[in-house]
Scaffold this motif. Structure first.
Motif, PDB file in Angstrom:
ATOM      1  N   GLY A 126       3.505   0.467  -3.302  1.00 29.13           N
ATOM      2  CA  GLY A 126       2.509  -0.058  -4.083  1.00 29.13           C
ATOM      3  C   GLY A 126       2.281   1.228  -5.488  1.00 29.13           C
ATOM      4  O   GLY A 126       1.599   1.622  -5.245  1.00 29.13           O
ATOM      5  N   GLY A 166       0.551  -1.624  -0.094  1.00 27.74           N
ATOM      6  CA  GLY A 166       0.114   0.094  -0.453  1.00 27.74           C
ATOM      7  C   GLY A 166       1.060   1.051   0.551  1.00 27.74           C
ATOM      8  O   GLY A 166       0.442   2.221  -1.106  1.00 27.74           O
ATOM      9  N   ARG A 192      -6.032   3.978   0.245  1.00 30.52           N
ATOM     10  CA  ARG A 192      -6.479   3.435  -1.643  1.00 30.52           C
ATOM     11  C   ARG A 192      -7.469   2.438  -1.014  1.00 30.52           C
ATOM     12  O   ARG A 192      -7.388   2.004   0.251  1.00 30.52           O
ATOM     13  N   SER A 224      -2.261   8.564   2.128  1.00 32.68           N
ATOM     14  CA  SER A 224      -2.369   7.321   2.320  1.00 32.68           C
ATOM     15  C   SER A 224      -2.378   6.179   1.133  1.00 32.68           C
ATOM     16  O   SER A 224      -3.324   6.438   1.011  1.00 32.68           O
ATOM     17  N   GLY A 225      -0.999   5.954   0.428  1.00 33.97           N
ATOM     18  CA  GLY A 225      -0.735   4.659  -0.175  1.00 33.97           C
ATOM     19  C   GLY A 225      -1.478   3.318   0.151  1.00 33.97           C
ATOM     20  O   GLY A 225      -2.426   2.408  -0.975  1.00 33.97           O
ATOM     21  N   GLY A 226      -1.563   3.081   1.616  1.00 37.65           N
ATOM     22  CA  GLY A 226      -2.072   2.015   2.253  1.00 37.65           C
ATOM     23  C   GLY A 226      -4.036   1.895   2.020  1.00 37.65           C
ATOM     24  O   GLY A 226      -4.403   2.922   1.728  1.00 37.65           O
ATOM     25  N   ARG A 250       2.092   8.757  -7.046  1.00 33.68           N
ATOM     26  CA  ARG A 250       1.738   7.155  -7.799  1.00 33.68           C
ATOM     27  C   ARG A 250       1.208   5.651  -6.498  1.00 33.68           C
ATOM     28  O   ARG A 250       1.006   5.616  -6.634  1.00 33.68           O
ATOM     29  N   ASN A 251       2.406   5.959  -5.414  1.00 28.88           N
ATOM     30  CA  ASN A 251       1.724   5.972  -4.212  1.00 28.88           C
ATOM     31  C   ASN A 251       0.364   5.859  -3.036  1.00 28.88           C
ATOM     32  O   ASN A 251       0.416   5.505  -2.041  1.00 28.88           O
ATOM     33  N   LEU A 299      -8.479  -1.557  -2.242  1.00 26.63           N
ATOM     34  CA  LEU A 299      -7.870  -2.464  -2.106  1.00 26.63           C
ATOM     35  C   LEU A 299      -8.927  -3.716  -3.036  1.00 26.63           C
ATOM     36  O   LEU A 299     -10.103  -3.485  -2.367  1.00 26.63           O
ATOM     37  N   ASP A 307       7.219   5.391   8.222  1.00 28.04           N
ATOM     38  CA  ASP A 307       8.153   5.105   7.236  1.00 28.04           C
ATOM     39  C   ASP A 307       9.072   3.703   7.315  1.00 28.04           C
ATOM     40  O   ASP A 307       8.558   2.525   7.014  1.00 28.04           O
ATOM     41  N   ARG A 361      -4.692  -1.432  -6.041  1.00 28.03           N
ATOM     42  CA  ARG A 361      -4.905  -0.189  -4.404  1.00 28.03           C
ATOM     43  C   ARG A 361      -6.000   0.562  -4.962  1.00 28.03           C
ATOM     44  O   ARG A 361      -5.385   0.476  -6.891  1.00 28.03           O
ATOM     45  N   THR A 398       6.146  10.253  -7.615  1.00 24.25           N
ATOM     46  CA  THR A 398       6.144   8.885  -6.399  1.00 24.25           C
ATOM     47  C   THR A 398       5.275   9.503  -5.080  1.00 24.25           C
ATOM     48  O   THR A 398       4.617   8.792  -5.312  1.00 24.25           O
TER      49      THR A 398
END
Lengths: 462, 462
Positions: A223, A220, B201, B401-403, B297-298, B203, B427, B333, B294
Motif C-alpha cells: 500500500g 500493508g 503500521r 514492515s508496511g503491514g 512509502r510502504n 490500520l 514477500d 495504513r 518505494t
C-alpha cells in the motif's frame, strides 16, 4: 370500431392472465444462464400471434436469439403497419429489493394505479406494452375491422443492444417493407395526460478495465508503493466531468444539436414539479449539467453515467488487499447528430490517454445506437395523436425522451420509414428497477387506443 | 540443542503432512459461511498443542471465535515466552485465479523455492508460521531442553481485526503474564538474508456507502438529471489524494513520525532493486507519495487504499441503470504515533463533509489498530538476532514492515511486554492473494531457529 371499449371490458381478465403467463418466464437476455427461458418466451410470443390471427408466423434464426415474425396481409394496395417490440427483459437484480419475486407476477393497487398494476420484471418494458399490440390485433381480427396489413417483429435482444436485430433488418428489407413502424416501449406523462415521444437519445455503452500489479497484493506490504487500480479508476472516472458537470471527453459536444430558446420554452410547458420529482426519489438536491433544467438534462443533453463498478474485496467483513484489476460499465446517452460509433471512439481514445503509466487500461465497446427525432406533422404522428385524443379525451403532448431505442434510427436507415412511439407506461413504473410494474388501466387503455391508430392512419393515407 | 537440525530432518515429512491437514480446513473468519470450519480449526490447534506437550490446553470462549490457550510451566522463577499466532485465514477469492484449489494444499517447486513450497490459503499467513512454534515446542519437549515457561495464545479473528482478542487480553493479564511475546506473522528479506521486523503500521479500515435516489433508475430517463451515486463516490474517493499523492484528510499527518535523514539512510541500505520489483509485479511504473522512495512509502509513511468497490450492475453484459447505492471498503495504513481511532474519526468527518447535497453518505468503521516500533537493543531482539545468525550464517537486518498486527500495540499496553517478530515468510509468498504459499525451506528453518531463540533469551536474562 365502436365496440372496442366493450370488447376490452369483456375480455380484460383473459388479457391480464395471458400477460401474466408471459411474465412468468425470466427472459433475461443479458445473462446466458437464462438462455433457455429466452427461447421459451419467443415460442410463447409466436403462439400468441398465431392465436390472435396472423396468417404466417415464424421464429427467424439470427446469430443470437430468434426474432418472432408474424404477418396478416389483407391487400397489397393498402398500407402496412410494422409493429416492433421485444420479449427480453432486464436482469432483475438487486432481487432482494423486490417486494414480490420478479418472475411471479402479482397485481397490487398503488396510489397512481387504483385499479391495480401488474408487478413483474418486464411488465411494462416491454412484454406488457408489446402484448397490447397482440391483443389490439386480436380485436381487429375478431371484429373484422383490420383496415390494413400488419407485420410483427418481436426481438429478444433489445436490453443488450439489438445486435441480431440489426443483422436481421439489414438482410430483410423487402420482408419488412412497411409504411409506418409502431412501437410501444416508451412512457407518457400521466394517465390523464397522454404524450407521444418524438425524440430519443442515442447510446454508447462501454466497459473499462484498469490493471495494476499482476496479482492481488497485501495492502500493508504494498500500500502506498504501487498504483491501486481502484483508486486510479476512481480518479479517471471522476475526471470525466468538470465542475459544471460538462463531460470532458474532447470533441464530445461537437455535433450536439443546440435547441432554440423557442423550442426550450415549448418543452418547459410540459407539467413538472421539481419538488415532487425530488420527493419521489427521496433526494434533497438534483444534480446535472450547469445551464440546463432537469427536463432538458434528461432529454436534449448528452450524459455520461457509470452503470456498474467493481473491484477488490466486496464480500462480508474486511480484506486488506490491493486488487490487481478494477472494472466499470459506463454508458453515454447521446442526442441527435452525435454518432455513437464516433463518440465511442472519442471516449476510448480519451480514457486510454488519461491512464497513468502505472496501470494498463482496456476499453471494450458493448453496444450503442443513434438518437432520433420524429416530425410531429407526419401522418403517423397525427393519426396517433387523434387516437389518444379519442380515448383519453385530451390531445397528446410531444416529448423528447432521455431513453434510447437505437433500432429506431436503424429502421429509418434500412427500411426508410418513420417510427411512431405510442408509449403507455409511466415514469413511476420502475422499469429497469426492482418492483417494475404496469398499470391495468394503462394496459387496457393501450389495447383500446391502438386499433384507432390503424383506423386513422389508413384514413389519412387515402 | 545440538540435535535440532537432525530432529527436523528426521521428522520433516510428518511436520509437512500435519500442516497440510491444518490447511485443508477453510477457516475464513471474514465470511460467516465458514463459521463451522473456523471452530474445527481451533479444535485441531488445541489438539496439536496437547500432543506437542502442553500441560494445559483450553478453548477460551469469547464474544467471537474461541482463542486457543496452552501452556507448559516448568519453573515460575524462569522467564516465560508467550507465543501468539492466528488460525484464521483471509478469504480465498478471487478463487478463479488460483492454479490449485486454495484449500487443497499441494507442494510445488518455484524459482525461489527449489525445495518446493506448500500452496494453500493460510500456508504462510499464518497457519504455517504459527505451526512452526508448535513443532519447535515439540522438539524442546521431546529432547528435554525447554529452557523456560511457554504460553500459547492462538486466535481466530486476526484477519478481521482481533476484536475478541482485545476483549480476552484485557480480561486475562495475569493468565497471559510473560517476559516476551514471540510472533511469526511477518516476512524476511530473503532465504539468504534474514530480517526482523521492528516496525509495524497501524490500520484504520472503514466501509463507505453513498445513497442517491431511493431506487435503481433507468439511466436513459434519469441520466444527467440526478446525482449518480457511483460517479459521486468516484469523485469523493479521487479527492482523497492530491496531485502529490498526499492524503487530503485534514489532520491526517499531524502526528506522523518523521524519520531523520540518518534513519532513512540506514533503511536505504536494505538490498532492493526497483527493476526487479516492477518486473515481479509486471508494472511499468511505481506510484506513491512524492518525496519518498518505494521502501519508505510502504513502511514509514501512512497510506490510504480502496480495498474494494462495488455498485450498480456488475454481471455479464450491459444494464443501463443508475444505482441507488455505491459502496467502497477503504483502509488506511498508519505509522507510529498516529492513533487509529482518531484517524478513523478524522476520515469519517472529512468524508461526510465532502459529500454533495444530492446524496447521503454513511461511514462505518470496521476495525483498526496502532502502529508499533520495537527497540533493537532489547534482550528479545538480540536473542532473536543470535538465533537467526546461527541458523542462516548471517545476522538479521532490522526492517520496518508496511503491514499491521494491531494487537502488538495492544500487548504492550495490556501485558507490558515487548513483542519480537520472527518472520520466516517472503514477500513473494502471495499472502492475501491467490496462490499463497510457504517454502518448505522457510517452514523447516523456522522450526530450527525458534528453539535457539528460547535458549539465548533465557541465557541473556540470567
Amino acid at each position: 370500431m365502436e365496440n372496442i371499449k366493450q370488447y376490452v371490458q369483456e375480455n380484460k381478465d383473459r388479457f391480464i392472465s395471458e400477460l401474466i403467463e408471459l411474465l412468468k418466464i425470466p427472459s433475461v437476455s443479458a445473462d446466458s444462464a437464462y438462455a433457455h427461458d429466452v427461447i421459451l418466451t419467443a415460442e410463447a410470443v409466436k403462439e400468441s400471434l398465431e392465436k390472435a390471427g396472423c396468417d404466417f408466423v415464424e421464429l427467424c434464426e439470427t446469430p443470437g436469439y430468434p426474432i418472432v415474425y408474424g404477418e396478416k396481409m389483407i391487400d397489397k394496395n393498402l398500407p402496412t403497419v410494422l409493429v416492433y417490440g421485444h420479449y427480453d427483459v432486464q436482469p432483475a437484480d438487486p432481487v432482494e429489493l423486490w417486494t414480490s419475486p420478479p418472475f411471479e407476477p402479482v397485481i397490487k393497487k398503488t396510489e397512481i394505479h387504483p385499479e391495480g398494476a401488474i408487478f413483474a420484471r418486464g411488465a411494462c418494458d416491454d412484454k406488457g406494452q408489446m402484448y397490447m399490440h397482440v391483443k389490439a390485433f386480436e380485436y381487429m381480427i375478431q371484429n373484422d375491422c383490420l383496415p390494413c396489413n400488419v407485420k410483427f417483429m418481436i426481438e429478444g435482444e433489445e436490453e443488450v443492444g439489438s445486435k441480431s436485430l440489426s443483422w436481421f433488418v439489414e438482410r430483410n428489407q423487402e420482408k419488412l417493407a412497411n409504411d409506418v413502424i409502431l412501437i410501444s416501449d416508451t412512457g407518457m406523462i400521466s394517465n390523464t395526460q397522454p404524450s407521444i415521444t418524438t425524440g430519443l437519445r442515442g447510446l454508447s455503452y462501454v466497459e473499462v478495465e484498469v490493471t495494476g500489479p499482476n496479482r492481488d497484493l497485501h495492502s500493508g506490504l504494498y500500500g502506498g508503493a504501487v498504483a491501486n487500480p481502484i483508486n486510479v479508476l476512481t480518479k479517471m472516472i471522476a475526471s470525466l466531468h468538470d465542475e459544471n458537470n460538462h463531460i470532458t471527453v474532447p470533441g464530445f459536444y461537437d455535433k450536439v444539436e443546440e435547441l432554440s430558446t423557442v423550442e426550450r420554452a415549448e418543452m418547459a410547458k410540459a407539467p413538472f414539479s421539481l419538488d415532487n420529482y425530488k420527493k419521489a426519489l427521496d433526494i434533497d438536491e438534483v444534480e446535472g449539467e450547469a445551464g440546463y433544467v432537469t427536463n432538458e438534462r434528461n432529454s436534449i443533453r448528452p450524459t455520461l453515467d457509470v452503470n456498474g463498478i467493481w473491484g477488490g474485496y466486496t464480500g462480508e467483513g474486511a480484506k486488506t488487499v490491493i486488487a490487481s484489476k478494477a472494472f466499470a460499465k459506463i454508458s453515454m446517452r447521446l442526442v441527435p447528430n452525435q454518432d455513437w460509433e464516433e463518440i465511442t471512439q472519442l471516449f476510448k481514445t480519451h480514457f486510454e490517454s488519461i491512464a497513468p503509466k502505472s496501470v494498463k487500461v482496456k476499453v471494450t465497446p458493448h453496444h450503442g445506437g443513434q438518437g432520433y427525432v420524429t416530425p410531429i406533422d407526419s401522418v403517423g404522428y397525427r393519426a396517433a395523436n387523434k387516437a389518444y385524443t379519442e380515448t383519453f379525451g385530451v390531445p397528446a403532448i410531444p416529448v423528447r425522451s432521455g431513453g434510447s431505442i437505437p433500432i429506431v434510427a436503424l429502421f429509418e436507415k434500412e427500411l426508410k420509414s418513420k417510427t411512431i412511439l405510442m408509449g403507455f407506461g409511466l415514469d413511476s413504473d420502475a422499469i429497469h428497477s426492482p418492483n417494475e410494474h404496469f398499470g391495468i388501466f394503462n394496459y387496457l387503455k393501450g389495447i383500446e387506443t391502438i386499433p384507432l391508430f390503424y383506423k386513422y392512419f389508413v384514413e389519412m393515407n387515402k
